[in-house]
Write a protein that holds these residues in place. Structure first.
Motif, PDB file in Angstrom:
ATOM      1  N   TRP A 207     -29.584  18.306  -1.654  1.00  0.00           N
ATOM      2  CA  TRP A 207     -29.839  19.746  -1.705  1.00  0.00           C
ATOM      3  C   TRP A 207     -28.520  20.476  -1.492  1.00  0.00           C
ATOM      4  CZ3 TRP A 207     -34.799  21.729  -2.439  1.00  0.00           C
ATOM      5  CH2 TRP A 207     -35.843  20.788  -2.386  1.00  0.00           C
ATOM      6  N   ASP A 208     -28.288  21.525  -2.392  1.00  0.00           N
ATOM      7  CA  ASP A 208     -27.029  22.278  -2.185  1.00  0.00           C
ATOM      8  C   ASP A 208     -27.225  23.300  -1.070  1.00  0.00           C
ATOM      9  OD1 ASP A 208     -28.312  24.480  -3.194  1.00  0.00           O
ATOM     10  OD2 ASP A 208     -27.411  24.330  -5.199  1.00  0.00           O
ATOM     11  N   ASN A 209     -26.138  24.028  -0.780  1.00  0.00           N
ATOM     12  CA  ASN A 209     -26.195  24.937   0.370  1.00  0.00           C
ATOM     13  C   ASN A 209     -27.097  26.141   0.140  1.00  0.00           C
ATOM     14  OD1 ASN A 209     -24.740  23.462   2.057  1.00  0.00           O
ATOM     15  ND2 ASN A 209     -22.763  24.428   1.602  1.00  0.00           N
ATOM     16  N   ASN A 210     -27.435  26.346  -1.129  1.00  0.00           N
ATOM     17  CA  ASN A 210     -28.319  27.497  -1.404  1.00  0.00           C
ATOM     18  C   ASN A 210     -29.790  27.101  -1.368  1.00  0.00           C
ATOM     19  OD1 ASN A 210     -26.017  29.013  -1.833  1.00  0.00           O
ATOM     20  ND2 ASN A 210     -25.869  28.228  -3.952  1.00  0.00           N
ATOM     21  N   GLY A 211     -30.026  25.898  -0.978  1.00  0.00           N
ATOM     22  CA  GLY A 211     -31.419  25.444  -0.841  1.00  0.00           C
ATOM     23  C   GLY A 211     -32.006  24.996  -2.166  1.00  0.00           C
ATOM     24  N   ARG A 212     -31.111  24.687  -3.144  1.00  0.00           N
ATOM     25  CA  ARG A 212     -31.637  24.187  -4.427  1.00  0.00           C
ATOM     26  C   ARG A 212     -31.471  22.675  -4.486  1.00  0.00           C
ATOM     27  NH1 ARG A 212     -29.001  28.815  -6.626  1.00  0.00           N
ATOM     28  NH2 ARG A 212     -27.192  27.514  -7.027  1.00  0.00           N
ATOM     29  N   LEU A 213     -32.468  22.031  -5.097  1.00  0.00           N
ATOM     30  CA  LEU A 213     -32.399  20.570  -5.226  1.00  0.00           C
ATOM     31  C   LEU A 213     -31.352  20.230  -6.268  1.00  0.00           C
ATOM     32  CD1 LEU A 213     -33.715  17.816  -4.403  1.00  0.00           C
ATOM     33  CD2 LEU A 213     -35.224  18.084  -6.387  1.00  0.00           C
ATOM     34  N   HIS A 214     -30.315  19.545  -5.864  1.00  0.00           N
ATOM     35  CA  HIS A 214     -29.243  19.218  -6.794  1.00  0.00           C
ATOM     36  C   HIS A 214     -29.623  17.995  -7.607  1.00  0.00           C
ATOM     37  CE1 HIS A 214     -25.390  17.455  -8.012  1.00  0.00           C
ATOM     38  NE2 HIS A 214     -24.917  18.711  -8.000  1.00  0.00           N
ATOM     39  N   SER A 215     -30.050  16.973  -6.937  1.00  0.00           N
ATOM     40  CA  SER A 215     -30.515  15.771  -7.652  1.00  0.00           C
ATOM     41  C   SER A 215     -31.417  14.957  -6.725  1.00  0.00           C
ATOM     42  CB  SER A 215     -29.321  14.920  -8.097  1.00  0.00           C
ATOM     43  OG  SER A 215     -28.612  14.490  -6.952  1.00  0.00           O
ATOM     44  N   SER A 216     -32.167  14.008  -7.323  1.00  0.00           N
ATOM     45  CA  SER A 216     -33.053  13.169  -6.502  1.00  0.00           C
ATOM     46  C   SER A 216     -33.288  11.830  -7.196  1.00  0.00           C
ATOM     47  CB  SER A 216     -34.387  13.883  -6.266  1.00  0.00           C
ATOM     48  OG  SER A 216     -35.049  14.056  -7.494  1.00  0.00           O
ATOM     49  N   SER A 217     -33.941  10.945  -6.532  1.00  0.00           N
ATOM     50  CA  SER A 217     -34.197   9.604  -7.090  1.00  0.00           C
ATOM     51  C   SER A 217     -34.951   9.729  -8.399  1.00  0.00           C
ATOM     52  CB  SER A 217     -35.131   8.803  -6.161  1.00  0.00           C
ATOM     53  OG  SER A 217     -34.614   8.699  -4.905  1.00  0.00           O
ATOM     54  N   PRO A 218     -34.578   8.853  -9.339  1.00  0.00           N
ATOM     55  CA  PRO A 218     -35.364   8.870 -10.568  1.00  0.00           C
ATOM     56  C   PRO A 218     -36.803   8.456 -10.251  1.00  0.00           C
ATOM     57  CG  PRO A 218     -33.698   7.093 -10.575  1.00  0.00           C
ATOM     58  CD  PRO A 218     -33.515   7.854  -9.327  1.00  0.00           C
ATOM     59  N   GLY A 219     -37.742   9.080 -10.895  1.00  0.00           N
ATOM     60  CA  GLY A 219     -39.157   8.702 -10.718  1.00  0.00           C
ATOM     61  C   GLY A 219     -39.760   9.228  -9.443  1.00  0.00           C
ATOM     62  N   LEU A 220     -39.082  10.192  -8.813  1.00  0.00           N
ATOM     63  CA  LEU A 220     -39.642  10.713  -7.558  1.00  0.00           C
ATOM     64  C   LEU A 220     -40.754  11.739  -7.810  1.00  0.00           C
ATOM     65  CD1 LEU A 220     -39.345  10.553  -4.495  1.00  0.00           C
ATOM     66  CD2 LEU A 220     -37.700  12.430  -4.614  1.00  0.00           C
ATOM     67  N   GLY A 221     -40.699  12.306  -8.998  1.00  0.00           N
ATOM     68  CA  GLY A 221     -41.742  13.291  -9.327  1.00  0.00           C
ATOM     69  C   GLY A 221     -41.393  14.658  -8.756  1.00  0.00           C
ATOM     70  N   GLN A 222     -42.316  15.559  -8.864  1.00  0.00           N
ATOM     71  CA  GLN A 222     -42.102  16.956  -8.465  1.00  0.00           C
ATOM     72  C   GLN A 222     -42.252  17.147  -6.962  1.00  0.00           C
ATOM     73  OE1 GLN A 222     -41.296  20.086  -9.783  1.00  0.00           O
ATOM     74  NE2 GLN A 222     -40.404  18.751 -11.358  1.00  0.00           N
ATOM     75  N   ILE A 223     -41.120  17.234  -6.258  1.00  0.00           N
ATOM     76  CA  ILE A 223     -41.182  17.600  -4.849  1.00  0.00           C
ATOM     77  C   ILE A 223     -40.217  18.756  -4.663  1.00  0.00           C
ATOM     78  CG2 ILE A 223     -40.769  16.855  -2.456  1.00  0.00           C
ATOM     79  CD1 ILE A 223     -41.357  14.041  -3.306  1.00  0.00           C
ATOM     80  N   ASN A 224     -40.708  19.917  -4.314  1.00  0.00           N
ATOM     81  CA  ASN A 224     -39.817  21.077  -4.259  1.00  0.00           C
ATOM     82  C   ASN A 224     -39.440  21.480  -2.838  1.00  0.00           C
ATOM     83  OD1 ASN A 224     -42.297  21.894  -3.559  1.00  0.00           O
ATOM     84  ND2 ASN A 224     -42.673  23.175  -5.386  1.00  0.00           N
ATOM     85  N   GLN A 225     -39.458  20.518  -1.964  1.00  0.00           N
ATOM     86  CA  GLN A 225     -38.931  20.778  -0.610  1.00  0.00           C
ATOM     87  C   GLN A 225     -38.295  19.489  -0.076  1.00  0.00           C
ATOM     88  OE1 GLN A 225     -41.766  21.636   2.387  1.00  0.00           O
ATOM     89  NE2 GLN A 225     -42.873  19.734   2.128  1.00  0.00           N
ATOM     90  N   PRO A 226     -37.378  19.632   0.871  1.00  0.00           N
ATOM     91  CA  PRO A 226     -36.723  18.414   1.390  1.00  0.00           C
ATOM     92  C   PRO A 226     -37.766  17.476   2.016  1.00  0.00           C
ATOM     93  CG  PRO A 226     -35.622  20.405   2.198  1.00  0.00           C
ATOM     94  CD  PRO A 226     -36.851  20.868   1.502  1.00  0.00           C
ATOM     95  N   PHE A 227     -37.379  16.170   2.041  1.00  0.00           N
ATOM     96  CA  PHE A 227     -38.295  15.219   2.688  1.00  0.00           C
ATOM     97  C   PHE A 227     -38.583  15.676   4.113  1.00  0.00           C
ATOM     98  CE2 PHE A 227     -36.059  11.969  -0.129  1.00  0.00           C
ATOM     99  CZ  PHE A 227     -37.085  11.934  -1.062  1.00  0.00           C
ATOM    100  N   ASP A 228     -37.504  16.151   4.798  1.00  0.00           N
ATOM    101  CA  ASP A 228     -37.693  16.625   6.176  1.00  0.00           C
ATOM    102  C   ASP A 228     -37.060  18.020   6.299  1.00  0.00           C
ATOM    103  OD1 ASP A 228     -37.898  17.083   8.849  1.00  0.00           O
ATOM    104  OD2 ASP A 228     -36.870  15.256   9.501  1.00  0.00           O
ATOM    105  N   PRO A 229     -37.861  19.053   6.115  1.00  0.00           N
ATOM    106  CA  PRO A 229     -37.301  20.429   6.126  1.00  0.00           C
ATOM    107  C   PRO A 229     -36.655  20.758   7.462  1.00  0.00           C
ATOM    108  CG  PRO A 229     -39.578  20.411   5.339  1.00  0.00           C
ATOM    109  CD  PRO A 229     -39.302  19.051   5.842  1.00  0.00           C
ATOM    110  N   VAL A 230     -37.209  20.229   8.534  1.00  0.00           N
ATOM    111  CA  VAL A 230     -36.663  20.557   9.863  1.00  0.00           C
ATOM    112  C   VAL A 230     -35.247  20.004   9.991  1.00  0.00           C
ATOM    113  CG1 VAL A 230     -37.001  20.296  12.352  1.00  0.00           C
ATOM    114  CG2 VAL A 230     -38.973  20.565  10.839  1.00  0.00           C
ATOM    115  N   ALA A 231     -35.067  18.714   9.590  1.00  0.00           N
ATOM    116  CA  ALA A 231     -33.747  18.079   9.684  1.00  0.00           C
ATOM    117  C   ALA A 231     -32.756  18.798   8.781  1.00  0.00           C
ATOM    118  CB  ALA A 231     -33.854  16.616   9.304  1.00  0.00           C
TER     119      ALA A 231
END
Ligand code: ADP
Length: 485
Positions: A80-104
């Motif tokens: 995730w970049d500093n603006n809170g946008r998903l920069h890249s993720s594992s292939p085949g992860l599917g649509q997840i529009n929030q960090p795995f752990d938002p608190v962390a």
């Protein structure tokens, strides 16, 4: 509740608690180990991923090559970049529009945390990425905890099933063994009840096991107590029978003579003499019985004082001369000057008893010898006769109360009640002395008494050796000796 049930429950509870505590320990350790393994995997994956990324002039991130990382179906990443946008993720992860752990992600620090995404439990490694101290993005690597959870759940099930089986098995084993261990107690209880119901003191508690364990020792002690009780009971029975027998004989004689006089209506002098003799006999017997009872209960007082034994013996010699008359020769063969510490009256009673027995049981023309000498630290008093002697089968018993040798029993007129020697035994014993007998049937009898000499500093009375009269025959090691015939 029975002791067996209580012990079984106690052992089972103890086993259960121990197994539960071990289970908790095992569970915690496996949990820590599995998590450590997952954390290592996450860290290695993160390290490998970072090698494939480059930072451009303007600070943008670009993936050069996807490194050879083992991105299994359980390990995923997000950047995730500093603006809170998903920069890249594992292939085949599917649509997840929030960090795995938002608190962390908000915490902006390297940290491992557990998180849940769409009901899936994840272990997440949060790593803020910086270039020259400037934050540019945040990487999160996550692994599913499904396998760890399944493993731990199976472990819990296994622990519970094993613990329950162990507790049940332990309960069965302890039920069996406590049953075995307590079985003798049941038999002891049955035997004790049987003894009190049947009043048969000759019964003993059977015990097949070792006599050295706790139960064996208890059974032995119980049986020893029963033996002692039986002896006491028998001796009490014998005592009662003897007393009634001894009382009945003179009373019958007295009653017979009184009836005779009433019948003849005359004061027959011979009958009166007999009545007087029997009344004297009864008086003597009651006196002896009283002494015996006092001795037995430890209430016979002894008054110790320095005593000239030779003077006492001379006194007895003179008195007994009258009794011996012409019938038996009474001789004093040796007399030393000897001082002892003792009760004058009681010792005189002992001497009179021995000398009068010697005269009684020696036929006309026989001889009785008295002597007093020293033997090491003791005074030695000997009363010897050449009378009828004591049969070998009677010899071990003559110090028992009411014991009379068969021959003297049949000669009831001559014999007493069989109390004299048992009282003599008690008195000598309480002077720290010893009384011995040596006899050969038809040849004669020798009684020998040893009494400690008076020590110059002896002001205190000697401690008695035994508290009561011998209930049965003195032990073979005791004072009785028998001459070989
Ligand atoms: P008793 O009053 O019957 O003489 P004791 O207790 O003095 O009772 O003696 C017990 C028994 O020992 C006597 O009945 C007798 O059988 C035997 N006895 C004691 N002294 C002699 C002895 N000098 N010669 C033979 N028998 C004896």
């Amino acid at each position: 509740m029975s002791l067996r049930s209580r012990l079984t429950i106690l052992y089972s509870l103890l086993t259960g608690v121990i197994l539960l505590l071990s289970g908790i320990l095992l569970y915690t350790m496996v949990n820590i180990l599995l998590m450590a393994q997952v954390d290592t995997t996450l860290m290695q994956t993160a390290d490998a991923l970072l090698t494939g990324w480059r930072v451009g002039q303007s600070g943008e991130l670009s993936l050069q090559t996807l490194p050879d990382v083992n991105l299994t179906s359980f390990v995923y990443y997000q950047i995730w970049d500093n603006n809170g946008r998903l920069h890249s993720s594992s292939p085949g992860l599917g649509q997840i529009n929030q960090p795995f752990d938002p608190v962390a992600y908000q915490m902006k620090q390297s940290i491992y945390r557990n998180s849940t995404v769409r009901t899936v439990r994840l272990r997440v490694l949060n790593i803020p990425l910086e270039v020259g101290g400037r934050p540019i993005a945040t990487m999160q690597v996550a692994a599913s905890l499904a396998l760890v959870d399944t493993t731990l759940q199976s472990l819990i099930q296994t622990i519970f099933i094993t613990a329950a089986a162990a507790v049940l098995f332990g309960a069965a084993v302890s039920w069996f063994f406590t049953g075995q261990a307590l079985a003798p107690l049941v038999s002891i209880t049955d035997s004790a009840l049987n003894i009190s119901n049947t009043e048969d003191l000759s019964l003993r508690i059977p015990h097949r096991g070792s006599g050295r364990d706790e139960i064996g020792r208890m059974v032995n002690a119980f049986n020893a107590t029963l033996t002692r009780l039986e002896q006491l009971f028998n001796s009490q029975q014998r005592f009662l029978a003897d007393v009634s027998h001894e009382l009945r004989t003179p009373l019958t004689v007295i009653k017979g003579n009184v009836s005779l006089m009433r019948h003849t209506k005359e004061m027959d002098a011979e009958s009166l003499d007999t009545i007087e003799d029997e009344a004297d006999r009864l008086t003597r017997m009651v006196g002896d019985l009283l002494l015996e009872a006092q001795a037995e209960s430890g209430k016979l007082p002894l008054h110790f004082a320095p005593l000239e034994l030779d003077t006492l013996l001379l006194e007895v010699f003179k008195e007994m001369h009258v009794l011996a008359r012409e019938r038996v020769q009474l001789k004093l063969t040796e007399i030393d000057q000897i001082m002892i510490n003792g009760d004058r009256d009681r010792l005189k009673q002992v001497l009179i008893n021995l000398v009068s027995n010697a005269i009684k049981y020696t036929p006309q023309g026989g001889q009785v010898f008295l002597s007093l000498g020293k033997s090491s630290d003791n005074a030695r008093l000997i009363v010897r006769d050449n009378g009828q002697g004591i049969p070998s089968e009677d010899l071990p018993h003559i110090f028992e109360r009411f014991y009379r040798a068969e021959k003297s029993r049949s000669r009831a007129k001559v014999g007493g009640f069989g109390l004299g020697l048992s009282i003599a035994y008690w008195i000598v014993n309480h002077h720290q002395g010893q009384i011995e007998v040596d006899s050969a049937e038809g040849k004669g009898t020798t009684f020998c008494i040893y009494l400690p000499l008076l020590k110059t500093d002896a002001t205190k009375p000697p401690e008695p050796k035994q508290a009561a009269l011998p209930p049965t025959a003195p032990s073979p090691k005791g004072p009785i000796k028998r001459t070989k015939e």
